[in-house]
Design an enzyme around this catalytic site. Structure first.
Site, short mmCIF file in Angstrom:
data_model
loop_
_atom_site.label_atom_id
_atom_site.label_comp_id
_atom_site.label_asym_id
_atom_site.label_seq_id
_atom_site.Cartn_x
_atom_site.Cartn_y
_atom_site.Cartn_z
N ALA A 65 0.86 -1.18 0.00
CA ALA A 65 0.00 0.00 0.00
C ALA A 65 0.90 1.23 0.00
O ALA A 65 2.06 1.16 0.43
CB ALA A 65 -0.90 -0.02 1.23
N GLY A 108 0.77 -5.07 0.86
CA GLY A 108 -0.40 -5.18 0.00
C GLY A 108 -0.07 -5.84 -1.33
O GLY A 108 -0.95 -6.43 -1.97
N GLU A 111 -0.25 -9.45 -0.61
CA GLU A 111 -1.67 -9.76 -0.39
C GLU A 111 -2.44 -9.80 -1.71
O GLU A 111 -3.32 -10.63 -1.90
CB GLU A 111 -2.28 -8.73 0.57
CG GLU A 111 -1.73 -8.91 1.99
CD GLU A 111 -2.04 -7.73 2.90
OE1 GLU A 111 -1.82 -6.57 2.48
OE2 GLU A 111 -2.48 -7.95 4.03
N GLU A 131 4.80 -4.94 7.17
CA GLU A 131 4.03 -3.87 7.83
C GLU A 131 4.48 -3.61 9.26
O GLU A 131 4.43 -2.48 9.75
CB GLU A 131 2.53 -4.21 7.83
CG GLU A 131 1.87 -4.14 6.46
CD GLU A 131 1.91 -5.44 5.67
OE1 GLU A 131 2.73 -6.34 6.01
OE2 GLU A 131 1.14 -5.57 4.71
N1 CAA Z 1 4.61 3.23 -0.54
C1 CAA Z 1 5.02 4.40 -1.08
N2 CAA Z 1 6.18 4.55 -1.74
C2 CAA Z 1 6.98 3.46 -1.85
C3 CAA Z 1 6.62 2.21 -1.31
C4 CAA Z 1 5.36 2.11 -0.64
N3 CAA Z 1 4.90 0.96 -0.14
N4 CAA Z 1 7.60 1.33 -1.58
C5 CAA Z 1 8.55 2.00 -2.26
N5 CAA Z 1 8.18 3.29 -2.44
C6 CAA Z 1 8.92 4.37 -3.13
C7 CAA Z 1 10.08 4.86 -2.28
O1 CAA Z 1 9.64 5.79 -1.31
C8 CAA Z 1 10.96 5.48 -3.35
O2 CAA Z 1 10.44 6.73 -3.70
P1 CAA Z 1 11.40 8.06 -3.78
O3 CAA Z 1 12.33 7.75 -4.94
O4 CAA Z 1 10.45 9.15 -4.03
O5 CAA Z 1 12.12 8.12 -2.47
C9 CAA Z 1 10.77 4.54 -4.54
O6 CAA Z 1 9.53 3.85 -4.29
C10 CAA Z 1 11.86 3.50 -4.69
O7 CAA Z 1 11.99 2.82 -3.45
P2 CAA Z 1 13.38 2.73 -2.63
O8 CAA Z 1 14.26 3.87 -2.95
O9 CAA Z 1 13.03 2.52 -1.19
O10 CAA Z 1 14.00 1.41 -3.29
P3 CAA Z 1 14.97 0.36 -2.59
O11 CAA Z 1 15.40 -0.56 -3.69
O12 CAA Z 1 16.02 1.05 -1.80
O13 CAA Z 1 14.06 -0.46 -1.56
C11 CAA Z 1 12.08 -1.66 -0.83
C12 CAA Z 1 12.99 -1.24 -2.02
C13 CAA Z 1 12.83 -2.60 0.10
C14 CAA Z 1 10.88 -2.38 -1.43
C15 CAA Z 1 11.63 -0.39 -0.07
O14 CAA Z 1 11.14 0.57 -0.99
C16 CAA Z 1 10.54 -0.63 0.95
O15 CAA Z 1 10.82 -1.15 2.03
N6 CAA Z 1 9.27 -0.28 0.62
C17 CAA Z 1 8.15 -0.38 1.54
C18 CAA Z 1 7.67 -1.82 1.69
C19 CAA Z 1 6.56 -1.88 2.70
O16 CAA Z 1 6.71 -1.58 3.85
N7 CAA Z 1 5.35 -2.32 2.25
C20 CAA Z 1 4.18 -2.45 3.09
C21 CAA Z 1 3.33 -1.22 2.97
S1 CAA Z 1 1.97 -1.20 4.13
C22 CAA Z 1 0.80 -2.21 3.46
O17 CAA Z 1 0.97 -2.74 2.39
C23 CAA Z 1 -0.46 -2.42 4.27
C24 CAA Z 1 -1.37 -3.48 3.79
O18 CAA Z 1 -1.47 -4.53 4.39
C25 CAA Z 1 -2.18 -3.27 2.60
#
Ligand code: CAA
Length: 257
Positions: A65, A108, A111, A131
Site C-alpha cells: 500500500a 499489499g 496480499e 508492515e
Molecule cells: N509506498 C510508497 N512509496 C513506496 C513504497 C510504498 N509501499 N515502496 C517503495 N516506495 C517508493 C520509495 O519511497 C521510493 O520513492 P522516492 O524515490 O520518491 O524516495 C521509490 O519507491 C523506490 O523505493 P526505494 O528507494 O526505497 O527502493 P529500494 O530498492 O532502496 O528499496 C524496498 C525497495 C525494500 C521495497 C523499499 O522501498 C521498501 O521497504 N518499501 C516499503 C515496503 C513496505 O513496507 N510495504 C508495506 C506497505 S503497508 C501495506 O501494504 C499495508 C497493507 O497490508 C495493505
C-alpha cells in the site's frame, strides 16, 4: 502516465493487466486500487476474456500500500474509507486470475498476489509482509492468507519480523506454483492463461469456485458444494460436446453454454 495498462487478446482469450507506477515500485495508492478493481470487474464481464494475467514490472510486482498516502490518516479516516473492502471484489471474480510476479511483492503487493488464483514467480521475486516495521500489521488479508498458504509457524516468523522470503522459499512452501527465469515469468503466465482460456469456460468457473471453497467450508460442506457443481455442469452443452468429442476421437469446440 497511466497507472494501469490493460491489453486484450495478448493470447487468445487472455487479457493482461499491468500495474504501472514504476517510480514508486507500484505502491498501491487509492487511485490505482480503484482502477484495478473496476478494470478486473469489467474484464470479468467481457465474454471474449477467459483468463486474466496481473503483473507489474521486473523490479516490482507491488511494494505494498502507498505509505506516503496513508501516513497521516487517522483510524476514523481509515474506517470511513474502508479501502480494503474493495479488495473483496477481486476475490469474487469468476474468471481465473494469474499473478506474474517479479521483484518485490510486499505488504499489499503480497496480499494482492495471494488474492490471485495462481502465482507464477520469477527467480528474482521477493515476498513479505513488512508492515510490522512501519508500526502496523497486514490489513488486506496477509495474516489470514499467508498463514493458510505457508502454515502458522512460518507466517508468525515472517509477519512478526517483517523479513522477506525468496521465490524459491515461496515455491517450497506452496505459496507459488512455479519459479521460472526472470526473462520467462510473464511468458509462462500468459502461456498458462491461454491454456486455461482454451478450456470450457463454465467448467473453469465452477472449478475455481469449488477450489476456493476449501478456505470457507468444512470438508463435508466443500464436498457437497463440489458435487453440486459437478452435477450442474451436466446441464451445459459443453459437457455434451466434450464427452461426445472424446468418444468420436476429435477435438471439442466450446461454446460456454
Ligand atoms: N509506498 C510508497 N512509496 C513506496 C513504497 C510504498 N509501499 N515502496 C517503495 N516506495 C517508493 C520509495 O519511497 C521510493 O520513492 P522516492 O524515490 O520518491 O524516495 C521509490 O519507491 C523506490 O523505493 P526505494 O528507494 O526505497 O527502493 P529500494 O530498492 O532502496 O528499496 C524496498 C525497495 C525494500 C521495497 C523499499 O522501498 C521498501 O521497504 N518499501 C516499503 C515496503 C513496505 O513496507 N510495504 C508495506 C506497505 S503497508 C501495506 O501494504 C499495508 C497493507 O497490508 C495493505
Amino acid at each position: 502516465m497511466e497507472v494501469l495498462i490493460v491489453e486484450r487478446e495478448v493470447r487468445p482469450g487472455v487479457a493482461l493487466v499491468r500495474l504501472n507506477r514504476p517510480e514508486s515500485l507500484n505502491a498501491l495508492n487509492r487511485a490505482l486500487v480503484a482502477q484495478l478493481t473496476d478494470t478486473l470487474l469489467a474484464l470479468d464481464q467481457e465474454e471474449s476474456v477467459r483468463a486474466i494475467v496481473l503483473t507489474g514490472n521486473e523490479r516490482a510486482f507491488a511494494a505494498g500500500a502507498d505509505i506516503k498516502e496513508m501516513a497521516s490518516d487517522s483510524a476514523v479516516d481509515m474506517l470511513k474509507l474502508d479501502q480494503f473492502q474493495r479488495w473483496d471484489q477481486i476475490k469474487r471474480l469468476k474468471k481465473p486470475l494469474i499473478a506474474a510476479v517479479s521483484g518485490y511483492a510486499l505488504g499489499g503487493g503480497c496480499e494482492l498476489a495471494m488474492l490471485c488464483d495462481i502465482i507464477i514467480a520469477s527467480e528474482t521475486a521477493q515476498f513479505g509482509q513488512p508492515e510490522i516495521k512501519i508500526g502496523v500489521i497486514p490489513g488486506a488479508g496477509g495474516t489470514q492468507r499467508l498463514t493458510r498458504a505457508i502454515g502458522k509457524s512460518r507466517a508468525m516468523e515472517y509477519v512478526l519480523t517483517g523479513r522477506f522470503f525468496s521465490a524459491q522459499q515461496a515455491e517450497a512452501w506452496g505459496l507459488v506454483s512455479r519459479v521460472v527465469p526472470v526473462e520467462l515469468y510473464l511468458e509462462e503466465a500468459l502461456k498458462l492463461a491461454a491454456e486455461i482460456a482454451a478450456m470450457p469456460p463454465l467448467a473453469v468457473q465452477l472449478a475455481k469456485q469449488s477450489i476456493n471453497k476449501v478456505y470457507e467450508l468444512s470438508l463435508e460442506e466443500g464436498l457437497h458444494f463440489e458435487r453440486r457443481n459437478f452435477y450442474l455442469l451436466f446441464a451445459t452443452e459443453d459437457q455434451k460436446e466434450g464427452m461426445r468429442a472424446f468418444m468420436e476421437k476429435r477435438a471439442a469446440t466450446w461454446q460456454g453454454k
